[in-house]
Design an enzyme around this catalytic site. Structure first.
Site, PDB file in Angstrom:
ATOM      1  CD  GLU A   1      -2.872   1.000   2.604  1.00 50.16           C
ATOM      2  OE1 GLU A   1      -2.971  -0.267   3.104  1.00 50.16           O
ATOM      3  OE2 GLU A   1      -3.158   1.913   3.235  1.00 50.16           O
TER       4      GLU A   1
ATOM      5  CD  GLU B   1      -4.117   7.565   5.287  1.00 52.80           C
ATOM      6  OE1 GLU B   1      -5.164   6.703   5.579  1.00 52.80           O
ATOM      7  OE2 GLU B   1      -2.992   7.312   5.992  1.00 52.80           O
TER       8      GLU B   1
END
Ligand SMILES: *[C@@H]1O[C@H](CO)[C@@H](O)[C@H](O)[C@H]1NC(C)=O
Ligand SMILES: *[C@@H]1O[C@H](CO)[C@@H](O)[C@H](O)[C@H]1NC(C)=O
Length: 178
Positions: free
Chosen positions: A32, A36
């Protein structure tokens, strides 16, 4: 899914504590890469990555200020992940803020560098679900006092797959025969 390539989004995120806005590349194997933002901490955005689901807290996640100024919720910013077979570069508004080298992640005989085809995900979520996440996202959201809708805006998405590793797959045979 994409196997190496560049993804950028122009995004104006939500600034309410507990609200998380994210651009993620996620493989089925747990690799991943993330961009964010979390509410309340409006002067920063965060980068992170996982290799086969493993994340080193305090090492893999990094918090960045905006090189060109601004906040997550008052302006659109361009968040980019340039994922290559040798290195990955995260940038904001064209400024490189982080580089991860595959060669510097050799551990226990393997390169712990995300390398599996990954879904590209854009998400807006409530970080209040568990205490650790609520703390990280500056939540929990007080749904009793809050409006019932939180919005983040995305006005442009640009996905450029690395042509050496990606082939077009379609489930429509007519398109393939062309
Ligand atoms: C969060 O922490 C509180 C107080 O420590 C506890 O009562 C509650 O059960 C925890 N909630 C979750 C979802 O872990
Ligand atoms: C999309 O991204 C690619 C790779 O970074 C870049 O070359 C191209 O100019 C971008 N296209 C648009 C329309 O912004």
């Amino acid at each position: 899914m994409m196997h190496y390539g560049t993804v950028s989004v122009e995004m104006k995120a939500n600034g309410v504590g507990g609200v998380v806005t994210a651009l993620c590349l996620m493989s089925r194997e747990g690799d991943e890469f993330d961009w964010e933002t979390v509410g309340k901490d409006i002067e920063h955005a965060q980068t992170d990555y996982f290799y086969k689901g493993v994340h080193k807290t305090g090492v893999d996640g990094i918090i960045h200020a905006f090189p060109d100024g601004g906040t997550i919720d008052s302006d659109y910013h361009t968040y980019t992940i340039e994922w290559g077979p040798k290195r990955t570069i995260w940038s904001i508004d064209g400024f490189t803020v982080r580089t991860l080298e595959r060669s510097s992640n050799f551990e226990d005989g393997v390169y712990k560098y995300p390398n599996k085809p990954s879904y590209i995900k854009l998400s807006l979520w409530d970080g209040s679900g568990c205490n650790g996440t609520a703390k990280w996202s500056n939540g929990p959201i007080n749904w009793d006092e809050s409006p019932d809708t939180y919005v983040s805006y995305i006005r442009k998405v640009n996905i450029t797959c690395n042509p050496e590793y990606n082939k077009v797959i379609t489930d429509n045979d007519d398109e393939l025969s062309d």
